[in-house]
Enzyme design. Structure first.
Site, mmCIF file in Angstrom:
data_model
loop_
_atom_site.group_PDB
_atom_site.id
_atom_site.type_symbol
_atom_site.label_atom_id
_atom_site.label_comp_id
_atom_site.label_asym_id
_atom_site.label_seq_id
_atom_site.Cartn_x
_atom_site.Cartn_y
_atom_site.Cartn_z
ATOM 1 N N SER A 137 0.871 -1.185 0.000
ATOM 2 C CA SER A 137 0.000 0.000 0.000
ATOM 3 C C SER A 137 0.904 1.229 0.000
ATOM 4 O O SER A 137 2.069 1.156 0.411
ATOM 5 C CB SER A 137 -0.833 -0.022 1.281
ATOM 6 O OG SER A 137 -1.439 1.229 1.515
ATOM 7 N N TYR A 150 -1.788 -0.417 10.935
ATOM 8 C CA TYR A 150 -1.782 -0.827 9.518
ATOM 9 C C TYR A 150 -0.536 -0.286 8.808
ATOM 10 O O TYR A 150 0.139 -1.009 8.065
ATOM 11 C CB TYR A 150 -3.058 -0.298 8.863
ATOM 12 C CG TYR A 150 -3.218 -0.604 7.396
ATOM 13 C CD1 TYR A 150 -3.537 -1.893 6.966
ATOM 14 C CD2 TYR A 150 -3.091 0.393 6.425
ATOM 15 C CE1 TYR A 150 -3.719 -2.173 5.617
ATOM 16 C CE2 TYR A 150 -3.269 0.120 5.076
ATOM 17 C CZ TYR A 150 -3.586 -1.160 4.678
ATOM 18 O OH TYR A 150 -3.760 -1.442 3.345
HETATM 19 N N1 LIG Z 1 -8.764 -1.125 -0.190
HETATM 20 C C1 LIG Z 1 -7.730 -0.299 -0.185
HETATM 21 O O1 LIG Z 1 -7.884 0.929 -0.194
HETATM 22 C C2 LIG Z 1 -6.342 -0.846 -0.175
HETATM 23 C C3 LIG Z 1 -5.273 0.027 -0.474
HETATM 24 C C4 LIG Z 1 -3.989 -0.446 -0.457
HETATM 25 C C5 LIG Z 1 -3.752 -1.770 -0.142
HETATM 26 N N2 LIG Z 1 -4.799 -2.600 0.163
HETATM 27 C C6 LIG Z 1 -4.495 -3.976 0.527
HETATM 28 O O2 LIG Z 1 -5.102 -4.847 -0.404
HETATM 29 C C7 LIG Z 1 -5.408 -6.087 0.228
HETATM 30 C C8 LIG Z 1 -6.859 -6.454 -0.052
HETATM 31 O O3 LIG Z 1 -7.688 -5.432 0.455
HETATM 32 P P1 LIG Z 1 -9.211 -5.257 -0.014
HETATM 33 O O4 LIG Z 1 -9.472 -3.822 -0.028
HETATM 34 O O5 LIG Z 1 -9.484 -6.083 -1.214
HETATM 35 O O6 LIG Z 1 -9.954 -5.890 1.251
HETATM 36 P P2 LIG Z 1 -11.360 -6.640 1.378
HETATM 37 O O7 LIG Z 1 -12.273 -6.296 0.259
HETATM 38 O O8 LIG Z 1 -11.834 -6.454 2.778
HETATM 39 O O9 LIG Z 1 -10.913 -8.158 1.219
HETATM 40 C C9 LIG Z 1 -10.026 -8.707 2.167
HETATM 41 C C10 LIG Z 1 -9.769 -10.162 1.805
HETATM 42 O O10 LIG Z 1 -8.913 -10.727 2.802
HETATM 43 C C11 LIG Z 1 -9.521 -11.908 3.326
HETATM 44 N N3 LIG Z 1 -9.170 -12.111 4.717
HETATM 45 C C12 LIG Z 1 -9.262 -11.219 5.731
HETATM 46 N N4 LIG Z 1 -8.898 -11.799 6.898
HETATM 47 C C13 LIG Z 1 -8.569 -13.085 6.593
HETATM 48 C C14 LIG Z 1 -8.130 -14.188 7.365
HETATM 49 N N5 LIG Z 1 -7.946 -14.103 8.702
HETATM 50 N N6 LIG Z 1 -7.879 -15.353 6.736
HETATM 51 C C15 LIG Z 1 -8.069 -15.462 5.395
HETATM 52 N N7 LIG Z 1 -8.480 -14.456 4.617
HETATM 53 C C16 LIG Z 1 -8.733 -13.281 5.215
HETATM 54 C C17 LIG Z 1 -11.028 -11.652 3.137
HETATM 55 O O11 LIG Z 1 -11.745 -12.860 3.046
HETATM 56 P P3 LIG Z 1 -12.651 -13.522 4.205
HETATM 57 O O12 LIG Z 1 -13.308 -12.415 4.952
HETATM 58 O O13 LIG Z 1 -13.560 -14.411 3.429
HETATM 59 O O14 LIG Z 1 -11.681 -14.288 5.024
HETATM 60 C C18 LIG Z 1 -11.066 -10.953 1.789
HETATM 61 O O15 LIG Z 1 -11.011 -11.903 0.737
HETATM 62 C C19 LIG Z 1 -5.087 -5.907 1.718
HETATM 63 O O16 LIG Z 1 -3.817 -6.438 1.995
HETATM 64 C C20 LIG Z 1 -5.071 -4.383 1.873
HETATM 65 O O17 LIG Z 1 -4.243 -3.981 2.921
HETATM 66 C C21 LIG Z 1 -6.081 -2.177 0.130
#
Ligand SMILES: NC(=O)c1ccc[n+]([C@@H]2O[C@H](COP(=O)([O-])OP(=O)(O)OC[C@H]3O[C@@H](n4cnc5c(N)ncnc54)[C@H](OP(=O)(O)O)[C@@H]3O)[C@@H](O)[C@H]2O)c1
Length: 264
Positions: A137, A150
């Site tokens: 990120s 985070y």
């Molecule tokens: N959204 C943003 O603005 C942003 C920006 C920069 C970086 N990121 C990074 O991108 C990545 C994905 O983020 P996102 O925005 O797509 O989040 P999201 O929509 O909330 O999805 C998160 C994913 O992680 C899984 N997960 C969470 N806890 C888990 C656990 N204990 N075991 C297994 N799976 C788990 C969730 O699945 P289940 O709930 O089914 O387990 C879901 O598939 C993260 O690393 C985040 O830090 C996001």
């Protein structure tokens, strides 16, 4: 990438779901990892049973890396690609950031990716297409208010990535990258906006979302699909020009080259 075998964590929704689609569109077969078995089955259904296999695992469980690797080897074969994407992004003022929040982000963004890569390393090193992508990120590149846990974890994730890139050196077939989007329009972002707006009368969730979009250099939220495409392009093209790809630039750019200088 035809026939390459990829492990994508956090593939049930958001960015991981988009990554799975982009990899599958380029011919990869994907192990979809997350906790929610029903959502994973739905994603596997979208991609087709020959292309995608669900693997319902809580990545915070101590034996998660071994279970994920065993599922991959049994159902698809040894992995060529690992995308460490699963994660959460709790937000709170520093003094209200709990040990539980800190433990969760360190488990999901640091310990689990580290341990999963270590377990997959022999397969990845053996593969001519070996590629690792860490979903970091811009919070790994600079500090953001109200996300101290985070931001700490994402800086550490970049540390792992850079150390492994240095250890591999430029001659290795295995490539490792981190991608750094700014705020992306997914559940994580909307949840953070909701938390920051909760209990306030001066700012709504929509106001907070607008501020987040304005904090991106691009001036807007990324879409999950464009992050998915950037990850799939790295896996397909395996560029040698750098390790940490900042997506919040137009066009996206590597912010550093592999560091091969002696430790000190
Ligand atoms: N959204 C943003 O603005 C942003 C920006 C920069 C970086 N990121 C990074 O991108 C990545 C994905 O983020 P996102 O925005 O797509 O989040 P999201 O929509 O909330 O999805 C998160 C994913 O992680 C899984 N997960 C969470 N806890 C888990 C656990 N204990 N075991 C297994 N799976 C788990 C969730 O699945 P289940 O709930 O089914 O387990 C879901 O598939 C993260 O690393 C985040 O830090 C996001």
């Amino acid at each position: 990438m035809d026939g390459a075998i990829a492990i994508v964590t956090g593939a049930s929704r958001g960015i991981g779901h988009a990554i799975a689609h982009s990899l599958a569109a380029r011919g990869a077969r994907v192990l979809l990892v997350a906790r929610d078995a029903a959502r994973l089955a739905a994603v596997a259904g979208e991609l087709g049973g020959a292309t995608a296999v669900p693997c319902a695992v809580d990545l915070r469980a101590p034996d998660a890396p071994e279970r994920v690797l065993a599922a991959c080897r049994d159902r698809l074969g040894p992995p060529d690609i690992v995308v460490n994407n699963a994660g959460t992004a709790p937000s709170a003022p520093f003094e209200r950031t709990t040990d539980a929040m800190l433990d969760e982000v360190l488990d999901l963004h640091v310990r689990m990716p580290f341990r999963l890569l270590r377990a997959a390393w022999p397969d990845l090193r053996h593969s001519a297409a070996g590629t690792v992508v860490q979903l970091a990120s811009t919070a790994g590149l600079r500090g953001y208010a109200y996300t101290s846990a985070y931001t700490t974890a994402k800086h550490a994730m970049l540390g792992t990535t850079r150390a492994l890139a240095a250890e591999l050196g430029t001659a290795a077939a295995l490539r490792i990258y981190a991608v750094c989007p700014g705020f992306v329009d997914t559940d994580v972002t909307r949840g953070a906006a909701r938390a920051l707006a909760a209990g306030r009368t001066d700012r709504s969730e929509a106001d907070v979302l607008r501020s987040m979009a304005a904090m991106n250099r691009l001036g807007r939220l990324h879409t999950a699909a464009e992050v998915g495409e950037a990850v799939a392009r790295l896996c397909a093209e395996r560029p040698t020009g750098g390790v940490v790809l900042d997506l919040d630039r137009d066009p996206p750019a590597f912010v550093d080259a592999p560091d091969t200088s002696p430790p000190g």
